[in-house]
Design a protein around this motif. Structure first.
Motif, PDB file in Angstrom:
ATOM      1  N   UNK A   1       0.869  -1.173   0.000  1.00  0.00           N
ATOM      2  CA  UNK A   1       0.000   0.000   0.000  1.00  0.00           C
ATOM      3  C   UNK A   1       0.910   1.229   0.000  1.00  0.00           C
ATOM      4  N   UNK A   2       0.693   2.137  -0.955  1.00  0.00           N
ATOM      5  CA  UNK A   2       1.541   3.324  -1.078  1.00  0.00           C
ATOM      6  C   UNK A   2       0.677   4.580  -1.129  1.00  0.00           C
ATOM      7  N   UNK A   3       1.322   5.696  -0.849  1.00  0.00           N
ATOM      8  CA  UNK A   3       0.672   7.008  -0.966  1.00  0.00           C
ATOM      9  C   UNK A   3       1.164   7.686  -2.230  1.00  0.00           C
ATOM     10  N   UNK A   4       0.235   8.241  -2.989  1.00  0.00           N
ATOM     11  CA  UNK A   4       0.592   9.082  -4.118  1.00  0.00           C
ATOM     12  C   UNK A   4       0.324  10.519  -3.688  1.00  0.00           C
ATOM     13  N   UNK A   5       1.429  11.231  -3.412  1.00  0.00           N
ATOM     14  CA  UNK A   5       1.359  12.583  -2.870  1.00  0.00           C
ATOM     15  C   UNK A   5       0.391  12.579  -1.695  1.00  0.00           C
ATOM     16  N   UNK A   6      -0.450  13.586  -1.575  1.00  0.00           N
ATOM     17  CA  UNK A   6      -1.476  13.593  -0.534  1.00  0.00           C
ATOM     18  C   UNK A   6      -2.855  13.423  -1.168  1.00  0.00           C
ATOM     19  N   UNK A   7      -2.867  12.706  -2.302  1.00  0.00           N
ATOM     20  CA  UNK A   7      -4.099  12.562  -3.069  1.00  0.00           C
ATOM     21  C   UNK A   7      -4.736  11.184  -2.864  1.00  0.00           C
ATOM     22  N   UNK A   8      -3.934  10.125  -2.995  1.00  0.00           N
ATOM     23  CA  UNK A   8      -4.451   8.760  -2.923  1.00  0.00           C
ATOM     24  C   UNK A   8      -3.559   7.849  -2.103  1.00  0.00           C
ATOM     25  N   UNK A   9      -4.173   6.857  -1.538  1.00  0.00           N
ATOM     26  CA  UNK A   9      -3.521   5.666  -1.013  1.00  0.00           C
ATOM     27  C   UNK A   9      -3.907   4.572  -2.006  1.00  0.00           C
TER      28      UNK A   9
ATOM     29  N   UNK B   1      -9.404 -16.422  -7.940  1.00  0.00           N
ATOM     30  CA  UNK B   1      -8.864 -16.912  -9.192  1.00  0.00           C
ATOM     31  C   UNK B   1      -7.715 -16.100  -9.728  1.00  0.00           C
ATOM     32  N   UNK B   2      -7.114 -15.239  -8.889  1.00  0.00           N
ATOM     33  CA  UNK B   2      -5.967 -14.451  -9.320  1.00  0.00           C
ATOM     34  C   UNK B   2      -6.309 -13.153 -10.014  1.00  0.00           C
ATOM     35  N   UNK B   3      -7.587 -12.730 -10.016  1.00  0.00           N
ATOM     36  CA  UNK B   3      -7.967 -11.475 -10.671  1.00  0.00           C
ATOM     37  C   UNK B   3      -7.195 -10.312 -10.074  1.00  0.00           C
ATOM     38  N   UNK B   4      -6.695  -9.430 -10.930  1.00  0.00           N
ATOM     39  CA  UNK B   4      -5.967  -8.246 -10.485  1.00  0.00           C
ATOM     40  C   UNK B   4      -6.942  -7.096 -10.305  1.00  0.00           C
ATOM     41  N   UNK B   5      -6.955  -6.531  -9.091  1.00  0.00           N
ATOM     42  CA  UNK B   5      -7.892  -5.471  -8.728  1.00  0.00           C
ATOM     43  C   UNK B   5      -7.109  -4.341  -8.088  1.00  0.00           C
ATOM     44  N   UNK B   6      -7.346  -3.116  -8.558  1.00  0.00           N
ATOM     45  CA  UNK B   6      -6.731  -1.938  -7.966  1.00  0.00           C
ATOM     46  C   UNK B   6      -7.678  -1.293  -6.969  1.00  0.00           C
ATOM     47  N   UNK B   7      -7.110  -0.816  -5.870  1.00  0.00           N
ATOM     48  CA  UNK B   7      -7.898  -0.102  -4.866  1.00  0.00           C
ATOM     49  C   UNK B   7      -7.288   1.265  -4.651  1.00  0.00           C
TER      50      UNK B   7
END
Length: 145
Positions: free
Chosen positions: A118-126, A134-140
């Motif tokens: 889990x990373x932070x992109x500036x102060x905009x998103x985590x 089944x291995x599906x790739x999901x972004x949060x």
């Protein structure tokens, strides 16, 4: 000619019930389930006489949908679930959520695995990627501030 909207993203799965449960835990709602089969359907997909179990999942705002499909016939011919994030083609779906930590805690018992961290992109998103059923790739993505 102009696009009016995007109706859904289709994902082929091997365990429809487990995938529905996973996306319900993430916050999507089951809009409906059906069997799609016959010559007319095969004309659309180019697969001939097909038999597919589908479930339509809707985001809480009603604006986006996932169409989950489990092919009974013809059999699945290729498997891209373990492709890395930089593979060509359609790869993942991303959701904006309230709380990444709480979501991970809820989905981990369902088999979700963190891909990186889990990373932070500036102060905009985590942000993070997980592998779901089944291995599906999901972004949060969690909006900050």
């Amino acid at each position: 000619m102009a696009i009016k909207r995007m109706d859904n993203v289709g994902i082929v799965v091997d365990d429809l019930d487990a995938t529905i449960d996973f996306f319900r835990d993430l916050g999507l709602e089951l809009e409906g389930r059906a069997n799609v089969e016959g010559e007319w359907a095969g004309r659309v997909t180019g697969l001939g006489d097909q038999q597919v179990e589908i479930a339509m999942m809707r985001t809480p705002d009603g604006q986006s949908r996932l169409e989950l499909s489990r092919f009974l016939t013809p059999p699945i011919v290729s498997d891209h679930r373990n492709a890395p994030v930089n593979a060509l083609g359609y790869l993942r779906v991303m959701f904006t959520i309230d709380n990444i930590d709480a979501t991970l805690a809820k989905l981990t018992p369902r088999g979700a695995e963190l891909v990186g961290e889990v990373v932070r992109y500036q102060d905009i998103y985590k942000l993070c990627y997980i592998r779901g059923p089944g291995g599906l790739l999901i972004g949060l993505a969690e909006e900050l501030g």
